[in-house]
Design a protein around this motif. Structure first.
Motif, PDB file in Angstrom:
ATOM      1  N   GLY A  36       0.746  -1.339  -0.117  1.00 40.89           N
ATOM      2  CA  GLY A  36       0.053  -0.166  -0.052  1.00 40.89           C
ATOM      3  C   GLY A  36       0.902   1.142   0.050  1.00 40.89           C
ATOM      4  O   GLY A  36       0.599   2.287  -0.671  1.00 40.89           O
ATOM      5  N   TRP A  37       1.741   1.283   0.739  1.00 41.25           N
ATOM      6  CA  TRP A  37       2.810   2.537   0.505  1.00 41.25           C
ATOM      7  C   TRP A  37       4.191   2.035   0.088  1.00 41.25           C
ATOM      8  O   TRP A  37       4.877   2.945  -0.222  1.00 41.25           O
ATOM      9  CB  TRP A  37       3.116   2.768   2.372  1.00 41.25           C
ATOM     10  N   VAL A  38       4.594   0.822  -0.404  1.00 44.77           N
ATOM     11  CA  VAL A  38       5.516   0.447  -0.917  1.00 44.77           C
ATOM     12  C   VAL A  38       5.338  -0.744  -1.534  1.00 44.77           C
ATOM     13  O   VAL A  38       4.543  -1.551  -1.349  1.00 44.77           O
ATOM     14  CB  VAL A  38       6.924   0.053   0.004  1.00 44.77           C
ATOM     15  N   ALA A  39       6.095  -0.727  -3.006  1.00 46.92           N
ATOM     16  CA  ALA A  39       5.738  -1.981  -3.977  1.00 46.92           C
ATOM     17  C   ALA A  39       6.994  -2.190  -4.675  1.00 46.92           C
ATOM     18  O   ALA A  39       7.637  -1.213  -4.895  1.00 46.92           O
ATOM     19  CB  ALA A  39       4.574  -1.738  -5.036  1.00 46.92           C
ATOM     20  N   ARG A  40       7.382  -3.518  -5.012  1.00 46.31           N
ATOM     21  CA  ARG A  40       8.394  -3.785  -5.845  1.00 46.31           C
ATOM     22  C   ARG A  40       8.015  -4.340  -7.231  1.00 46.31           C
ATOM     23  O   ARG A  40       7.266  -5.247  -7.183  1.00 46.31           O
ATOM     24  CB  ARG A  40       9.351  -4.638  -5.135  1.00 46.31           C
ATOM     25  N   PHE A  41       8.501  -3.619  -8.208  1.00 43.07           N
ATOM     26  CA  PHE A  41       8.111  -3.999  -9.782  1.00 43.07           C
ATOM     27  C   PHE A  41       9.450  -4.828 -10.321  1.00 43.07           C
ATOM     28  O   PHE A  41      10.676  -4.069 -10.025  1.00 43.07           O
ATOM     29  CB  PHE A  41       7.752  -3.027 -10.737  1.00 43.07           C
ATOM     30  N   THR A  42       9.475  -5.772 -10.837  1.00 38.94           N
ATOM     31  CA  THR A  42      10.586  -6.479 -11.321  1.00 38.94           C
ATOM     32  C   THR A  42      10.364  -7.098 -12.571  1.00 38.94           C
ATOM     33  O   THR A  42       9.291  -7.763 -12.856  1.00 38.94           O
ATOM     34  CB  THR A  42      11.008  -7.782 -10.457  1.00 38.94           C
ATOM     35  N   SER A  43      11.365  -7.227 -13.490  1.00 36.30           N
ATOM     36  CA  SER A  43      11.490  -7.729 -14.811  1.00 36.30           C
ATOM     37  C   SER A  43      11.361  -9.472 -14.666  1.00 36.30           C
ATOM     38  O   SER A  43      12.213 -10.166 -13.965  1.00 36.30           O
ATOM     39  CB  SER A  43      12.353  -7.506 -15.467  1.00 36.30           C
ATOM     40  N   PRO A  44      10.240 -10.097 -15.290  1.00 35.08           N
ATOM     41  CA  PRO A  44      10.403 -11.608 -15.163  1.00 35.08           C
ATOM     42  C   PRO A  44      11.339 -12.047 -15.837  1.00 35.08           C
ATOM     43  O   PRO A  44      11.731 -13.152 -15.753  1.00 35.08           O
ATOM     44  CB  PRO A  44       8.940 -11.750 -15.851  1.00 35.08           C
ATOM     45  N   ASP A  45      12.154 -11.246 -17.018  1.00 38.29           N
ATOM     46  CA  ASP A  45      13.108 -11.842 -17.678  1.00 38.29           C
ATOM     47  C   ASP A  45      14.428 -11.683 -17.103  1.00 38.29           C
ATOM     48  O   ASP A  45      15.438 -12.560 -17.449  1.00 38.29           O
ATOM     49  CB  ASP A  45      13.311 -11.168 -19.023  1.00 38.29           C
ATOM     50  N   THR A  46      14.907 -10.790 -16.537  1.00 37.56           N
ATOM     51  CA  THR A  46      16.147 -10.245 -15.979  1.00 37.56           C
ATOM     52  C   THR A  46      16.255  -9.989 -14.532  1.00 37.56           C
ATOM     53  O   THR A  46      17.345 -10.368 -13.859  1.00 37.56           O
ATOM     54  CB  THR A  46      16.680  -9.218 -16.522  1.00 37.56           C
ATOM     55  N   GLY A  47      15.122 -10.018 -13.628  1.00 43.29           N
ATOM     56  CA  GLY A  47      15.202  -9.846 -12.308  1.00 43.29           C
ATOM     57  C   GLY A  47      15.748  -8.383 -11.958  1.00 43.29           C
ATOM     58  O   GLY A  47      15.728  -8.290 -10.568  1.00 43.29           O
ATOM     59  N   ALA A  48      15.777  -7.661 -12.758  1.00 42.46           N
ATOM     60  CA  ALA A  48      15.915  -6.085 -12.499  1.00 42.46           C
ATOM     61  C   ALA A  48      14.661  -5.571 -11.790  1.00 42.46           C
ATOM     62  O   ALA A  48      13.604  -5.992 -12.055  1.00 42.46           O
ATOM     63  CB  ALA A  48      16.393  -5.398 -13.857  1.00 42.46           C
ATOM     64  N   SER A  49      14.727  -4.993 -10.716  1.00 45.80           N
ATOM     65  CA  SER A  49      13.629  -4.084  -9.968  1.00 45.80           C
ATOM     66  C   SER A  49      14.061  -2.721  -9.542  1.00 45.80           C
ATOM     67  O   SER A  49      15.096  -2.460  -9.451  1.00 45.80           O
ATOM     68  CB  SER A  49      13.424  -5.277  -9.003  1.00 45.80           C
ATOM     69  N   VAL A  50      12.836  -2.290  -9.136  1.00 49.72           N
ATOM     70  CA  VAL A  50      12.682  -1.057  -8.502  1.00 49.72           C
ATOM     71  C   VAL A  50      11.579  -1.232  -7.325  1.00 49.72           C
ATOM     72  O   VAL A  50      10.773  -2.137  -7.620  1.00 49.72           O
ATOM     73  CB  VAL A  50      12.420   0.136  -9.167  1.00 49.72           C
ATOM     74  N   GLN A  51      12.004  -0.327  -6.343  1.00 51.34           N
ATOM     75  CA  GLN A  51      10.853  -0.137  -5.597  1.00 51.34           C
ATOM     76  C   GLN A  51      10.179   1.083  -5.449  1.00 51.34           C
ATOM     77  O   GLN A  51      10.972   2.339  -5.765  1.00 51.34           O
ATOM     78  CB  GLN A  51      11.346  -0.474  -3.854  1.00 51.34           C
ATOM     79  N   VAL A  52       8.791   1.297  -5.397  1.00 49.51           N
ATOM     80  CA  VAL A  52       8.138   2.598  -5.500  1.00 49.51           C
ATOM     81  C   VAL A  52       7.450   2.780  -4.099  1.00 49.51           C
ATOM     82  O   VAL A  52       7.123   1.780  -3.544  1.00 49.51           O
ATOM     83  CB  VAL A  52       7.350   2.890  -6.555  1.00 49.51           C
ATOM     84  N   LEU A  53       7.734   4.041  -3.299  1.00 47.98           N
ATOM     85  CA  LEU A  53       7.056   4.297  -1.993  1.00 47.98           C
ATOM     86  C   LEU A  53       6.547   5.602  -1.983  1.00 47.98           C
ATOM     87  O   LEU A  53       7.071   6.390  -2.576  1.00 47.98           O
ATOM     88  CB  LEU A  53       7.890   3.810  -0.828  1.00 47.98           C
ATOM     89  N   THR A  54       5.538   5.711  -1.291  1.00 48.43           N
ATOM     90  CA  THR A  54       4.840   6.935  -0.918  1.00 48.43           C
ATOM     91  C   THR A  54       5.420   7.645   0.197  1.00 48.43           C
ATOM     92  O   THR A  54       6.077   8.634   0.182  1.00 48.43           O
ATOM     93  CB  THR A  54       3.455   6.990  -0.854  1.00 48.43           C
ATOM     94  N   ALA A  55       5.359   7.052   1.383  1.00 49.46           N
ATOM     95  CA  ALA A  55       6.104   7.537   2.380  1.00 49.46           C
ATOM     96  C   ALA A  55       6.113   6.154   3.620  1.00 49.46           C
ATOM     97  O   ALA A  55       5.546   5.359   3.489  1.00 49.46           O
ATOM     98  CB  ALA A  55       5.156   8.240   3.382  1.00 49.46           C
ATOM     99  N   ASP A  56       7.547   5.940   3.966  1.00 47.75           N
ATOM    100  CA  ASP A  56       8.061   4.985   4.578  1.00 47.75           C
ATOM    101  C   ASP A  56       7.092   4.726   5.879  1.00 47.75           C
ATOM    102  O   ASP A  56       6.737   5.617   6.595  1.00 47.75           O
ATOM    103  CB  ASP A  56       9.399   4.841   4.898  1.00 47.75           C
ATOM    104  N   ALA A  57       6.570   3.476   6.207  1.00 45.60           N
ATOM    105  CA  ALA A  57       5.624   3.046   7.037  1.00 45.60           C
ATOM    106  C   ALA A  57       6.179   3.294   8.638  1.00 45.60           C
ATOM    107  O   ALA A  57       5.371   4.064   9.388  1.00 45.60           O
ATOM    108  CB  ALA A  57       5.181   1.835   7.044  1.00 45.60           C
TER     109      ALA A  57
END
Length: 117
Positions: A36-57
């Motif tokens: 809800g405040w943080v999510a991680r998006f990852t490439s299914p092919d390479t494993g590269a990822s970023v996390q997006v967050l609104t405000a740390d809990a």
């Protein structure tokens, strides 16, 4: 301290709105988690990822990156021994990680974290 992975943490206003860019355009289409405040998006092919967050809990500031380590307690002891500024104390968070935040000399804040095995 052994670093296993470094994941950029990007502050956004709205995670759902950010999903289209990160999952769609960048192809980081696997949403590993979303608290809800943080999510991680990852490439299914390479494993590269970023996390997006609104405000740390629980932290008072958002980190610029999460550094996954093998032993967070040893990393915490090392940071204290070296006089590195601790921004968020070593904490076992309710979502299952153990972490703390440090401030680098340039002012950047890093989330030093270990996941339970």
């Amino acid at each position: 301290m052994k670093v296993n992975r470094v994941i950029p943490d990007i502050t956004v206003d709205d995670i759902a709105a950010a999903r289209e860019f990160y999952a769609g355009f960048l192809g980081l289409s696997s949403e590993e988690f979303n608290l809800g405040w943080v999510a991680r998006f990852t490439s299914p092919d390479t494993g590269a990822s970023v996390q997006v967050l609104t405000a740390d809990a629980t932290g008072q500031t958002n980190p610029v990156a999460s550094v996954l380590v093998d032993d967070v307690d040893a990393a915490y002891a090392e940071a204290k021994e070296q006089g590195i500024e601790i921004v968020h104390p070593l904490t076992h968070e309710e979502w299952g990680v153990r972490r703390f935040f440090v401030r680098a000399p340039d002012g950047s804040v890093f989330n030093i974290v270990a996941h339970p095995e």
